[in-house]
Design a protein around this motif. Structure first.
Motif, short mmCIF file in Angstrom:
data_model
loop_
_atom_site.label_atom_id
_atom_site.label_comp_id
_atom_site.label_asym_id
_atom_site.label_seq_id
_atom_site.Cartn_x
_atom_site.Cartn_y
_atom_site.Cartn_z
N ARG A 18 -0.46 -11.34 6.58
CA ARG A 18 -0.19 -11.58 5.17
C ARG A 18 -0.15 -10.29 4.37
N PHE A 19 -1.20 -9.47 4.50
CA PHE A 19 -1.22 -8.21 3.75
C PHE A 19 -0.12 -7.27 4.24
N SER A 54 3.40 -8.06 2.89
CA SER A 54 3.60 -7.65 1.48
C SER A 54 3.79 -6.14 1.37
N VAL A 55 2.95 -5.41 2.07
CA VAL A 55 3.05 -3.94 1.99
C VAL A 55 4.38 -3.48 2.59
N TRP A 90 -4.62 -12.92 8.45
CA TRP A 90 -4.74 -12.17 7.20
C TRP A 90 -4.06 -10.81 7.33
#
Lengths: 359, 359
Positions: B172-173, B176-177, B169
């Motif tokens: 994933r975050f 994107s950031v 996770w």
């Protein structure tokens, strides 16, 4: 200070959906969550804005993302608490009260569930006097209050804290993280003191929403004209009456975007209205002519029941009234219109207050 | 404890690019940043893993994102400090030392600039013994150390803290950031105590990289066989010799992905090698036959200069040797291969240690 009980929050959820202008989340889900929280923890204290201590730290609690997804993916409640506590931990001090970031069936009641569970009061105000789709679109932004630190949480237990140089960067990062979290996230942000809050927000929104909801309920019970009652209590105008002929919606980049087409009935027989939305209703048009636009409120009421219909609830054949309701004067300033006027959303038209066209 | 001076960090940046297997950032930029930091702040103390106090809090400092973008968008240095201090503030305690998350021209020297500026030591180890493209791909993950709290910063002054339920996770975050931050971000993460660090990481990577770099420099200076010297110091094998015939690369979702094709020369005349990469070189193939794959290292050396070539530095016509170098035994466990073996990257082949094919 007064206390919100079960009947109050049922009225609140319903009335907030009128102010939610198609967005702000499903009023039925919002009502269920708030009733459950109050039945578990007791009535929630509601402070008027004047009653807030100047030193009190206040932060909104809310859901962000696509309401189309929210209908299928209910918040468990714990993620709102998680985001709120993550913000408090990051700030290194307790947050003394919460509030609604926007009016809406869900975003008016999520802070109520947080207040109930944490044993803190809720403030009778919000940051929009309606609902808007993007993070910077609160009156806080007009008064220089930062969205960050901005806490986000999902239902799995993940959380994120953003610290950005302005509220537009917050929107950018938060939107990506929301998509990764499954198109919805629970947030806590725009923390500020009571002193700054008093000038920066829109007072009385919770009481107004509750009054609208009670008005609808009482009109329904007495078989009175619900539409007329809503127009009176909101100061709004009926701009169209028709049947839902077509709805196109898609969930893009964490937003529900789309367009609904209404075929006129009664006095509007033979006319067509198109309604453009991005979570919230943005612009209502007849042909090339804009009838109502942001920042004024555009709300769709079901003519059979008098219930407000959110964008994700629009269905073929529904007979509806489309209402235009004047927005807060804070949005009618040059800075306000730059942030949430029709041009920001890509409509190359000037803003004309709804009462100038229909008043 | 010893001190890294200007010559040490020049060797380190060069040798780390050999271990970086095409990724880990540009060694020239990494060298410039580290030399500047040492000239400004003085030599940086390097602790061996055994010298680290069991209670010392240690956190890697690194760049994440697409190296293709990094070449054009240089870190100013302050964003690495910003991320590191954001992590420390979130933890509520000082971080006593930093380290490399991976070997690479840039990611071996960024922590050195942080150590120099903050006046803390760097630990002689890393989390890969090479470079890998994704956040969970560190030996820390195999030992249950969380990537979070995970701090990110960009050159504008924005920062983000992630707290996730697992390291996937986080990836994933963070990805994107990173894309929102402009395809690169500076990070600080995987904080842990000296006690846990000792079992979880790969010891001696900084000294090994420095030794490789010194070996290349000395061989170049004495006109000795650079390739032979590199093979000896790394324990690697020459698996192909050829000319770059074609390179396809694209920056997708914050990664540099692509494929290079080499036409054989000398003993490999008439043969073709294809090299697939995602920031780092993943798999070298002849037709359908895998010659070398992750987690073993695949490094491309320029035959004219003996310099390692990163994936973004591959150019048509370069005459190169392709090396296969055995990875750390930590990656050859079932858990290690599950995390970074060829199947994770979508290649449906079993892993065969490079020395079994070429030894």
């Amino acid at each position: 200070m007064r206390y919100l009980d079960v009947q109050n929050v049922k009225d609140l959820a319903l009335g907030a959906a009128v102010l939610g202008t198609g967005g702000g989340g499903d009023p039925y889900i919002g009502m269920l969550m708030a009733v459950h929280a109050i039945e578990t923890h007791g009535p929630v204290p509601l402070l008027s804005l004047e009653e807030v201590d100047d030193d009190l730290l206040v932060a909104p609690s809310a859901m962000m993302g696509a309401p189309t997804v929210m209908v299928e993916k209910l918040p468990r409640g714990s993620e709102a608490i998680h985001a709120f506590q993550a913000l408090s931990a990051f700030l290194g001090r307790p947050i003394g009260a919460t509030m609604s970031i926007e009016a809406g069936g869900l975003n008016s009641t999520i802070p109520l569930t947080v207040a109930a569970e944490l044993g803190i009061p809720m403030v009778d105000c919000d940051g929009m006097g309606r609902a808007f789709p993007e993070i910077p679109m609160v009156t806080h932004t007009l008064y220089g209050i930062s969205a960050t630190p901005f806490a986000m949480a999902d239902e799995r237990g993940n959380s994120v804290i953003l610290e950005t140089i302005d509220n537009h960067w917050t929107e950018r990062f938060a939107r990506s993280v929301t998509v990764d979290m499954g198109a919805t996230a629970l947030i806590a942000c725009y923390s500020t003191t009571g002193e700054r809050l008093k000038e920066a927000v829109i007072p009385g929104t919770i009481t107004l929403a509750e009054t609208i909801g009670r008005t609808i309920r009482e009109a329904q019970a007495s078989h009175a004209d619900v539409l007329a009652a809503v127009l009176e209590v909101t100061g709004g105008f009926e701009v169209f009456r028709g049947k839902v002929a077509d709805v196109q919606r898609r969930t893009v980049a964490g937003f529900a975007r789309g367009e609904a087409r209404f075929e006129g009935i009664e006095a509007h027989q033979g006319e067509t209205l198109s309604l453009h939305f991005q979570n919230e209703n943005l612009v209502a048009m007849q042909g090339d002519q804009v009838l109502v636009s942001v920042p004024d409120l555009i709300t769709v009421l079901d003519l059979e029941t008098g219930q407000p219909i959110t964008t994700e609830g629009l269905r073929y054949g529904f007979r509806v009234a489309v209402l235009g309701i004047p927005c807060s004067p804070k949005w009618r300033t040059p800075e306000g219109l730059k942030l949430v006027g029709p041009r920001y959303f890509g409509y190359d038209v000037g803003y004309v207050p709804v009462e100038e066209r229909f008043g």
